[in-house]
Design an enzyme around this catalytic site. Structure first.
Site, PDB file in Angstrom:
ATOM      1  CD  GLU A 132      -4.334   6.547   2.017  1.00 21.32           C
ATOM      2  OE1 GLU A 132      -4.460   5.649   1.147  1.00 21.32           O
ATOM      3  OE2 GLU A 132      -3.431   6.539   2.878  1.00 21.32           O
ATOM      4  CB  SER A 138      -2.583  -0.411  -2.790  1.00 22.83           C
ATOM      5  OG  SER A 138      -3.457   0.293  -1.923  1.00 22.83           O
ATOM      6  CG  HIS A 197      -1.613   1.336   1.410  1.00 17.64           C
ATOM      7  ND1 HIS A 197      -2.746   1.681   0.728  1.00 17.64           N
ATOM      8  CD2 HIS A 197      -1.289   2.402   2.191  1.00 17.64           C
ATOM      9  CE1 HIS A 197      -3.114   2.903   1.073  1.00 17.64           C
ATOM     10  NE2 HIS A 197      -2.250   3.356   1.960  1.00 17.64           N
ATOM     11  CG  HIS A 220       0.880   6.737   0.036  1.00 21.61           C
ATOM     12  ND1 HIS A 220       0.041   7.831   0.009  1.00 21.61           N
ATOM     13  CD2 HIS A 220       0.320   5.852   0.912  1.00 21.61           C
ATOM     14  CE1 HIS A 220      -0.978   7.633   0.833  1.00 21.61           C
ATOM     15  NE2 HIS A 220      -0.838   6.431   1.388  1.00 21.61           N
TER      16      HIS A 220
END
Length: 278
Positions: free
Chosen positions: A184, A204, A138, A143
């Site tokens: 996010e 993700s 993730h 990111h």
């Protein structure tokens, strides 16, 4: 903002059953990456990357894909220092290893100093579709690629610098919502028309990425900073709203010029907006 010591936080995390080893945290909650991943963990990484790349090539914003290409994250579990060397040259950011979720204050301090915390453990092959705690896949696959983009990198640093002050005003939930709906679950227009994704929670996720970009049932809302800060969000299900940026410049400029003291004063006592109705 937490005043809990590292030792106290480690005990609390252990009591909650969190996976990372918080007992070896340094004062800033970082740990060594300890690049000793097993053959099975490397296979899980490649499976995750191979599967998700088939989607991101089609559904991710070109800025994200550009970052993946420049940083080289797909062949094996990344070495944090190797990626940091590349990232420093691009935007001045670097990667620091953490055992998982860390308190708000050190997290914001890392962002303010262009350090992005990345979890040093990876989900198992039984958790390919969903893992309760944010893991390395993730954090890295989601990111890190867009941190190679100068404008978004600047926004993230500004966020780290201002978040603590906004929380002190009583805007803790509001500043969290801004991160949630951008870093996010953010979407962005590409070439002014096509809708593409860049948020890590989407990058993700095998299922939600497809839903957010392609489904007629996904609720797409033009980005407005104050509306974002007022809108509630879902933790364990698909989002009922996805905010769409015209560009990273628009995000940076809106954050840079916002009167957060006035926004928090106006809105902090009001209930969160239902994402389905914004």
């Amino acid at each position: 903002m937490t005043t809990m010591s590292v030792a106290e936080y480690a005990r609390d995390c252990a009591a909650q059953g969190l996976r990372g080893d918080y007992s070896v945290c340094r004062a800033d909650f970082t740990v060594a990456q300890a690049y000793d991943y097993s053959t099975e963990e490397q296979a899980v990484w490649r499976t995750l990357c191979d599967r998700q790349t088939k989607l991101t090539q089609k559904l991710a914003h070109h800025s994200y894909l550009n970052g993946v290409e420049k940083l080289g994250l797909l062949d094996c579990i990344p070495d944090f220092e190797d990626v940091s060397t590349k990232l420093r040259k691009l935007t001045g950011w670097e990667i620091v290893a953490v055992p998982g979720l860390i308190p708000a204050a050190p997290f914001f301090d890392h962002l303010a100093n262009r350090r992005f915390p990345v979890t040093n453990w990876l989900r198992t092959k039984q958790e390919l579709d969903y893992v309760v705690e944010p893991d390395m896949f993730h954090d890295f696959f989601g990111h890190v690629p867009v941190l190679s983009q100068p404008v978004f990198a600047d926004f993230m640093q500004m966020y780290g610098k201002k978040a603590g002050d906004i929380i002190a005003l009583g805007g803790d939930e509001m500043i969290t919502r801004l991160y949630w709906y951008t870093a996010e679950y953010g979407l962005m227009q590409e070439n002014g028309q096509k809708l593409k994704a860049f948020g890590a929670g989407l990058m993700s996720s095998f299922t939600e990425l497809q839903f957010a970009v392609e489904s007629k049932d996904a609720h797409h809302v033009p980005f407005d900073l104050e509306t974002v800060m007022r809108t509630g969000y879902e933790i364990d299900k698909f989002q009922r709203a996805y905010f769409v940026l015209p560009s990273f410049d628009a995000l940076r400029d809106a954050f840079q010029t916002a009167d957060f003291e006035a926004i928090v004063a106006r809105r902090k006592s009001q209930p969160a907006l239902d994402p389905a109705t914004v």
